[in-house]
Design a protein around this motif. Sequence first.
Motif, PDB file in Angstrom:
ATOM      1  N   ALA A  67      36.295  52.054  27.071  1.00 43.34           N
ATOM      2  CA  ALA A  67      36.594  50.732  26.529  1.00 43.34           C
ATOM      3  C   ALA A  67      36.174  50.643  25.062  1.00 43.34           C
ATOM      4  CB  ALA A  67      35.891  49.652  27.353  1.00 43.34           C
ATOM      5  N   THR A  75      42.638  50.199  27.316  1.00 43.78           N
ATOM      6  CA  THR A  75      41.472  50.087  28.197  1.00 43.78           C
ATOM      7  C   THR A  75      41.833  50.201  29.682  1.00 43.78           C
ATOM      8  OG1 THR A  75      40.224  48.805  26.577  1.00 43.78           O
ATOM      9  CG2 THR A  75      39.527  48.654  28.873  1.00 43.78           C
ATOM     10  N   LEU A  93      36.081  45.491  33.912  1.00 43.91           N
ATOM     11  CA  LEU A  93      36.266  46.901  34.238  1.00 43.91           C
ATOM     12  C   LEU A  93      36.349  47.137  35.741  1.00 43.91           C
ATOM     13  CD1 LEU A  93      33.814  48.571  31.673  1.00 43.91           C
ATOM     14  CD2 LEU A  93      36.291  48.286  31.490  1.00 43.91           C
TER      15      LEU A  93
END
Length: 267
Positions: A32, A86, A243
């Motif tokens: 990221a 990402t 995430l």
Amino acid sequence: MKALKVDFGYFVTIQTAARIYGASFFRMLAWALFSVISAGVVCALPIGLGYANWQLHGDAWQGLLGGVIALIGIVVYHVLSNFLLTPAGCVILCDQAIRDERATFSEALGRAVAGVAVNAGSLCALFLVYTFLLLLFLFPGLLLAYWLHEISPPAAALAMIGFALLGSVFILVTSMLALPALLLEEEGASSALVRSWQLSTQGVGALVGIALTFLFVQGSITAPFQALGLAGLGALVHAALGLFLPALMVAAYHGLAAEDARLLGRA
């Protein structure tokens, strides 16, 4: 791609996602950061030059053009870092974790770079398709809100929020499978969408529940930080929780792919 013996269901998918999230968290965090920096490097020049031109020329056409260029650069940066680089790289890293692949930190990130680079065009196409679909959901909400505004402003706001939530859940449910299908099966955007619809019809109820749970938990955990005026810390917690979405994508994809292949892990 060899199918894995992974079960699918509301609880088992969240449990599997939690396991691979914990196993690959620091790798996803590094990815990221790499995504944010890479997108910043790509977009820094147009944003900087456009902003400087706007400051220099003000409301003249040169200044307005510079402002538009800077705005486009900011949007591209946001899209690259948050919606393309990402999640795509994190899906590849989570796939390595669910397969228990023994790769070093640098090897794992190298595979993510290669996978994203090879599928860059298809990732952009998939993003454009889902942006169009989201706008289709938002447009009726905007029309209804405009019509209700004079009658009841609260009802207008609820209409916009309702359609936005419906569109977000739809995009989240379908992209949970399309993105892994694109990256892990190495298909184009159109084939990944077809595969996504094929798999999602087998467990749409559980997928909707998983998507709503993710949105609720992420929002309920980060909201207190905003209320306490800790916006910076809240943004970091929001990003860390974000995430978890690629882990959910990979767990749900492999579970439904196993069911589709009649390769079930349960006894």
